[in-house]
Scaffold this motif. Structure first.
Motif, PDB file in Angstrom:
ATOM      1  N   ALA A  63      -0.391   3.582   6.780  1.00 47.86           N
ATOM      2  CA  ALA A  63      -0.456   2.323   6.029  1.00 47.86           C
ATOM      3  C   ALA A  63      -0.653   1.213   7.051  1.00 47.86           C
ATOM      4  O   ALA A  63       0.090   1.130   8.042  1.00 47.86           O
ATOM      5  N   THR A 105     -10.252  -2.760   1.953  1.00 45.68           N
ATOM      6  CA  THR A 105     -10.552  -1.544   1.207  1.00 45.68           C
ATOM      7  C   THR A 105     -10.953  -0.463   2.190  1.00 45.68           C
ATOM      8  O   THR A 105     -11.146  -0.725   3.385  1.00 45.68           O
ATOM      9  N   ALA A 107       0.933  -1.526  -5.883  1.00 41.75           N
ATOM     10  CA  ALA A 107       0.541  -0.230  -5.339  1.00 41.75           C
ATOM     11  C   ALA A 107       1.150   0.857  -6.211  1.00 41.75           C
ATOM     12  O   ALA A 107       2.011   0.597  -7.063  1.00 41.75           O
ATOM     13  N   GLY A 120      -3.700  -1.695   3.400  1.00 40.46           N
ATOM     14  CA  GLY A 120      -4.451  -0.554   2.897  1.00 40.46           C
ATOM     15  C   GLY A 120      -4.055   0.685   3.664  1.00 40.46           C
ATOM     16  O   GLY A 120      -3.266   0.622   4.622  1.00 40.46           O
ATOM     17  N   THR A 121      -4.600   1.816   3.263  1.00 37.11           N
ATOM     18  CA  THR A 121      -4.231   3.090   3.867  1.00 37.11           C
ATOM     19  C   THR A 121      -5.468   3.801   4.388  1.00 37.11           C
ATOM     20  O   THR A 121      -6.501   3.838   3.710  1.00 37.11           O
ATOM     21  N   THR A 171       0.851  -1.179   0.000  1.00 35.42           N
ATOM     22  CA  THR A 171       0.000   0.000   0.000  1.00 35.42           C
ATOM     23  C   THR A 171       0.889   1.231   0.000  1.00 35.42           C
ATOM     24  O   THR A 171       2.117   1.136   0.105  1.00 35.42           O
ATOM     25  N   THR A 172       0.265   2.400  -0.115  1.00 34.95           N
ATOM     26  CA  THR A 172       0.991   3.662  -0.219  1.00 34.95           C
ATOM     27  C   THR A 172       0.679   4.540   0.978  1.00 34.95           C
ATOM     28  O   THR A 172      -0.476   4.645   1.401  1.00 34.95           O
ATOM     29  N   LEU A 197      -5.133  -2.553  -9.861  1.00 38.17           N
ATOM     30  CA  LEU A 197      -5.028  -1.261  -9.191  1.00 38.17           C
ATOM     31  C   LEU A 197      -5.527  -0.156 -10.108  1.00 38.17           C
ATOM     32  O   LEU A 197      -5.711  -0.340 -11.308  1.00 38.17           O
TER      33      LEU A 197
END
Length: 406
Positions: free
Chosen positions: A162, A195, A375, A156-157, A107-108, A335
C-alpha cells in the motif's frame, strides 16, 4: 465446411441438431463409435440429428474430395449454476478513526484497509500522520505513522504494498503492515490522482504552493511492485482536483482544474505510454472515478454547476453514452464493491453493475460530508473521515461500513 453448430433443442432424451454449411451435393457423415449418420447438403445446408452424447467426427465428401475431419463433443447434460445477485446493505456498527480528519488516503493491502494522513483544523497539529488499519473483521490497529504529517494524501496498492503519496512524501506498507520509505516524488504533488496499470502505480497531477502562489502539476510518478520509482510522460495539461481509475490495460486520468474546469483525458498503457482519448462530454473537477466490468466511470464533480452525469469509457478507450446520475457528487470518493461501481452520499448509494444498470441502496452515509476516503476489505466497503462545513468546521472520525451478502 464453414460452420458446425450443435444445438440442444428438446427434452425426453438427447436430440441435438447439427447444422452444417457447405457446398451443395456434398454428403456429410457424423460418426460416433458404431453410429454413423449421413445427410446431403441442399441450399448450402445439411442437418443431422445426433442421437447420443460423446465425440462425433464430422466429414464431408464432394466428388473425389474429402474434408479434414472435425470433432465436436455433445454433452448429455449442460449444467448451469445460478447465483442470486449479492445484496449490499449498511453494516449496523460504525468503527471510528483514531483522529477525525479530512483529505486522507485509503487503500487495501492483504487483509487490511489503511487510512492515512489528512487534516483537522480544529487540532493544535492540523496536518496528520496517523495510519489506522482495519482487518476483514473490522478490528482496528494502529501502525507506524507516516514519516511526515501530510494533507491531501492519495493512496493505492501495487503488488504487496500500500503506497501513500502527497506533497513529496511517499510511504509504503507491506502485507505485514511494516512501513518502508521509497524514493519520494520528483516534484510536490498535493492531492494527486492515483491508479494502477499493469505492474505500476501512478500518481498524477495535483497542486502545490510556491511563495504563496498556487501551482498545478502535470508530472506523473510511477512505482513498480518493487517500489522502484520513475517519472513518465507528463499529463497533457497541468491540473489539480482530477481523478483516475483503470480499465482493461489502461490507466485513465481525467478532468481537473487549472483556472477553469477541464474535460481532458489522458491514458497510459501497461508500457506507460501515454495516449489522449476523446475528451469527456463535459468539463468537471472535484470528480469521482471508479471502474466496473469493462467500463471506467468519471462522475459528476463541478464546473460552475453539477453535471449530474458520468462519462463512460470502455476497454478500447472509446467514450460511450454518459450515464444520468441521480445525485450530486463533489469531492467524494467512488469505489468498486461486489462488481458494482458505488457512489455514496448521506441519503443512499448509487450502484452500477457490469451492464451499467443502476440500483439504489437505502441508508446512505450517516453524516453528510466530503473529502472522505474509501476502500474495500473482505466483504466490507469502508467510507472514513471527511469534512462538513456549517457555522463551524467539523472533521469526522466516523467510518460508514457496507457489507455484501448472497
Amino acid at each position: 465446411m464453414a460452420i458446425i453448430n450443435p444445438v440442444v433443442y428438446g427434452a425426453g432424451g438427447l436430440k441435438a441438431e447439427l447444422v452444417i454449411s457447405f457446398e451443395n451435393g456434398a454428403v456429410v457423415t457424423a460418426t460416433n463409435g458404431d453410429t454413423v449418420l449421413r445427410a446431403t447438403v441442399n441450399n448450402k445446408t445439411a442437418k443431422i440429428k445426433l442421437t447420443k452424447p460423446g465425440d462425433w467426427t464430422i466429414t464431408a465428401v464432394l466428388g473425389e474430395r474429402t474434408t479434414i475431419p472435425q470433432v465436436i463433443t455433445v454433452l448429455e447434460e449442460y449444467p448451469v449454476t445460478l447465483l442470486l445477485d449479492p445484496i449490499i446493505s449498511k453494516y449496523p456498527a460504525n468503527p471510528a478513526l483514531s483522529v477525525g480528519r479530512t483529505m486522507l488516503g485509503a487503500t487495501t493491502v492483504g487483509n487490511h484497509v489503511l487510512f492515512g494522513g489528512g487534516f483537522n483544523a480544529n487540532l493544535s497539529v492540523t496536518e496528520r500522520a496517523e495510519v489506522d488499519a482495519y482487518d476483514n473483521t473490522l478490528t482496528r490497529s494502529s501502525v507506524t505513522s507516516l514519516s511526515k504529517a501530510t494533507i491531501d494524501v492519495a493512496a493505492g496498492t501495487v503488488g504487496d504494498n500500500a503506497v501513500f503519496g502527497g506533497d513529496q512524501l511517499v510511504n509504503a506498507y507491506n502485507v505485514n503492515l511494516v512501513r518502508t520509505i521509497p524514493v519520494g516524488f520528483s516534484v510536490p504533488h498535493i492531492g494527486p490522482a492515483v491508479t494502477d496499470v499493469g505492474n505500476h502505480l501512478l500518481f498524477a497531477g495535483g497542486g502545490t504552493t510556491v511563495n504563496g502562489v498556487e501551482q498545478n502539476k502535470a508530472e506523473v510518478e510511477a512505482y513498480d511492485q518493487q517500489l522502484t520509482h520513475s517519472v513518465i510522460t507528463s499529463l497533457s495539461a497541468n491540473r489539480r482536483d482530477l481523478a483516475a481509475t483503470s480499465v482493461g490495460e489502461f490507466a485513465l486520468i481525467a478532468g481537473g482544474y487549472n483556472g477553469y474546469a477541464l474535460n481532458t483525458v489522458d491514458a497510459y498503457n501497461q508500457n506507460l505510454t501515454r495516449m489522449i482519448p476523446t475528451a469527456m462530454t463535459t468539463s468537471r473537477y472535484d470528480l469521482s472515478a471508479t471502474h466496473v466490468g469493462g467500463f471506467a466511470l468519471f462522475a459528476d464533480g463541478y464546473n460552475g454547476s453539477y453535471p449530474h452525469s458520468a462519462d463512460v469509457y470502455d476497454q478500447t478507450l472509446t467514450r460511450l453514452t454518459p450515464l444520468d446520475m441521480k445525485w450530486n457528487y463533489r469531492s467524494q470518493k467512488a469505489l468498486n464493491f461486489s462488481n458494482r461501481a458505488i457512489f455514496a452520499n448521506n441519503v443512499e448509494l448509487e450502484a452500477y453493475d457490469v451492464t451499467l444498470t443502476r440500483t439504489l441502496v437505502n441508508n446512505g452515509l450517516s453524516i453528510s460530508r466530503t473529502d472522505y476516503a474509501a476502500a474495500v476489505v473482505g466483504n466490507f466497503a469502508l467510507f472514513g473521515g471527511g469534512y462538513h462545513y456549517t457555522s463551524t468546521s467539523v472533521y469526522y472520525d466516523v467510518i460508514d461500513v457496507y457489507m455484501v451478502t448472497q
